[in-house]
Design a protein around this motif. Structure first.
Motif, PDB file in Angstrom:
ATOM      1  N   ARG A 103       0.844  -1.191   0.000  1.00 17.93           N
ATOM      2  CA  ARG A 103       0.000   0.000   0.000  1.00 17.93           C
ATOM      3  C   ARG A 103       0.881   1.243   0.000  1.00 17.93           C
ATOM      4  NH1 ARG A 103      -2.523   0.035   6.147  1.00 17.93           N
ATOM      5  NH2 ARG A 103      -0.529   0.028   7.287  1.00 17.93           N
ATOM      6  N   PRO A 104       0.355   2.418  -0.382  1.00 17.53           N
ATOM      7  CA  PRO A 104       1.176   3.629  -0.447  1.00 17.53           C
ATOM      8  C   PRO A 104       1.748   3.993   0.909  1.00 17.53           C
ATOM      9  CG  PRO A 104      -0.885   3.940  -1.635  1.00 17.53           C
ATOM     10  CD  PRO A 104      -1.007   2.638  -0.894  1.00 17.53           C
ATOM     11  N   GLY A 105       2.963   4.504   0.907  1.00 20.61           N
ATOM     12  CA  GLY A 105       3.600   4.906   2.151  1.00 20.61           C
ATOM     13  C   GLY A 105       4.848   5.725   1.899  1.00 20.61           C
ATOM     14  N   VAL A 106       5.329   6.378   2.946  1.00 18.86           N
ATOM     15  CA  VAL A 106       6.531   7.207   2.894  1.00 18.86           C
ATOM     16  C   VAL A 106       7.330   6.955   4.162  1.00 18.86           C
ATOM     17  CG1 VAL A 106       7.476   9.536   2.687  1.00 18.86           C
ATOM     18  CG2 VAL A 106       5.277   9.003   1.634  1.00 18.86           C
ATOM     19  N   SER A 107       8.639   6.788   4.024  1.00 28.04           N
ATOM     20  CA  SER A 107       9.507   6.705   5.195  1.00 28.04           C
ATOM     21  C   SER A 107      10.294   8.002   5.323  1.00 28.04           C
ATOM     22  CB  SER A 107      10.467   5.513   5.080  1.00 28.04           C
ATOM     23  OG  SER A 107      11.424   5.750   4.059  1.00 28.04           O
ATOM     24  N   LEU A 108      10.861   8.227   6.486  1.00 25.69           N
ATOM     25  CA  LEU A 108      11.585   9.461   6.768  1.00 25.69           C
ATOM     26  C   LEU A 108      12.848   9.176   7.541  1.00 25.69           C
ATOM     27  CD1 LEU A 108      11.924  12.575   7.141  1.00 25.69           C
ATOM     28  CD2 LEU A 108      10.419  12.362   9.140  1.00 25.69           C
ATOM     29  N   GLN A 109      13.969   9.685   7.027  1.00 26.54           N
ATOM     30  CA  GLN A 109      15.227   9.721   7.774  1.00 26.54           C
ATOM     31  C   GLN A 109      15.688  11.172   7.821  1.00 26.54           C
ATOM     32  OE1 GLN A 109      15.332   7.274   4.835  1.00 26.54           O
ATOM     33  NE2 GLN A 109      14.087   6.164   6.333  1.00 26.54           N
ATOM     34  N   SER A 110      16.194  11.610   8.973  1.00 25.20           N
ATOM     35  CA  SER A 110      16.605  13.006   9.136  1.00 25.20           C
ATOM     36  C   SER A 110      17.907  13.064   9.924  1.00 25.20           C
ATOM     37  CB  SER A 110      15.510  13.795   9.859  1.00 25.20           C
ATOM     38  OG  SER A 110      15.180  13.192  11.099  1.00 25.20           O
ATOM     39  N   GLU A 111      18.792  14.005   9.542  1.00 27.06           N
ATOM     40  CA  GLU A 111      20.067  14.158  10.228  1.00 27.06           C
ATOM     41  C   GLU A 111      20.674  15.518   9.901  1.00 27.06           C
ATOM     42  OE1 GLU A 111      23.185  11.548   8.384  1.00 27.06           O
ATOM     43  OE2 GLU A 111      21.465  10.916   7.203  1.00 27.06           O
TER      44      GLU A 111
END
Length: 227
Positions: free
Chosen positions: A129-137
């Motif tokens: 199914r549609p989705g988005v992941s997030l990494q931040s630094e």
């Protein structure tokens, strides 16, 4: 009395006949009526000619004014486009920061963390199914935001809402429309203490409020919201 010459006799006959004729009155009323009719006809012709001259000017004015009334205040559609790369092809997303894709997922390197990887095959992402992941630094005075998206459609841009405002990011994908790709954006560092390394929060970082991946028509392909 001596006989008069023939020419003199004829002149006298004609003079007497002319004196016997009564001249008719001059038709002043008819002449005046004809003059008024002529003036009306001339006025009508001049008015029509002026109207024909003014008509193109009026049409031109409407044509020039129409774009202003139909475009002011309307949001512009997304104009960005996805960058299609070959497997392993590196993209510089910020100074000293590169990102690349393979069939297994997203890879990226920063000055402090080299060869990082986010898999699409290890089961941590629900690719059904549609989705988005997030990494931040933090990277050299900015905050690097990136992740993986998956869903139906051709993504062209990503809109990231942060506690500082809205940031428009970029899309990177492999050829052949694999149904997934990577996104990235940068944001000013917030006025708070940050972790020294990357954070794979998948949306649980309070800096980012939402991430929305869009196609060229502005339709949502996948979205992530952080309450």
């Amino acid at each position: 009395m001596s006989p008069q010459p023939e020419s003199e006799r004829l002149r006298r006959i004609f003079a007497e006949a002319a004196l016997a004729v009564t001249p008719s009155a001059v038709p002043l009323a008819a002449i005046e009526k004809a003059g008024r009719r002529h003036r009306r006809r001339r006025t009508t012709v001049l008015s029509t000619a002026c109207g024909l001259l003014l008509l193109p000017l009026a049409a031109t004015t409407v044509h020039l004014a129409s774009p202003e009334t139909t475009t002011i205040g309307q949001p512009a559609p997304p104009t960005a486009s996805a960058r299609v790369v070959a497997p392993g092809e590196r993209v510089q997303v910020a100074p000293k920061v590169s990102l690349w894709l393979t069939k297994d997922g997203k890879h990226w390197s920063t000055p402090t963390q080299a060869d990082q990887f986010r898999s699409i095959t290890d089961g941590n992402l629900d690719m059904s199914r549609p989705g988005v992941s997030l990494q931040s630094e933090p990277v050299d005075g900015t905050y690097l935001l990136s992740g993986v998206y998956h869903g139906k459609g051709d993504a062209t841009t990503v809109r990231v809402v942060t506690d500082k405002g809205t940031v428009n990011g970029h899309i990177v994908t492999l050829a052949g429309n694999p149904g997934w790709g990577a996104w990235y954006a940068t944001n000013p560092l917030p006025h708070r203490r940050l972790p020294t390394g990357p954070t794979s929060a998948d949306g649980k970082d309070d800096l980012v409020k939402s991430v929305t991946v869009l196609d060229a028509a502005g339709r949502t392909i996948a979205a992530l919201t952080h309450p």
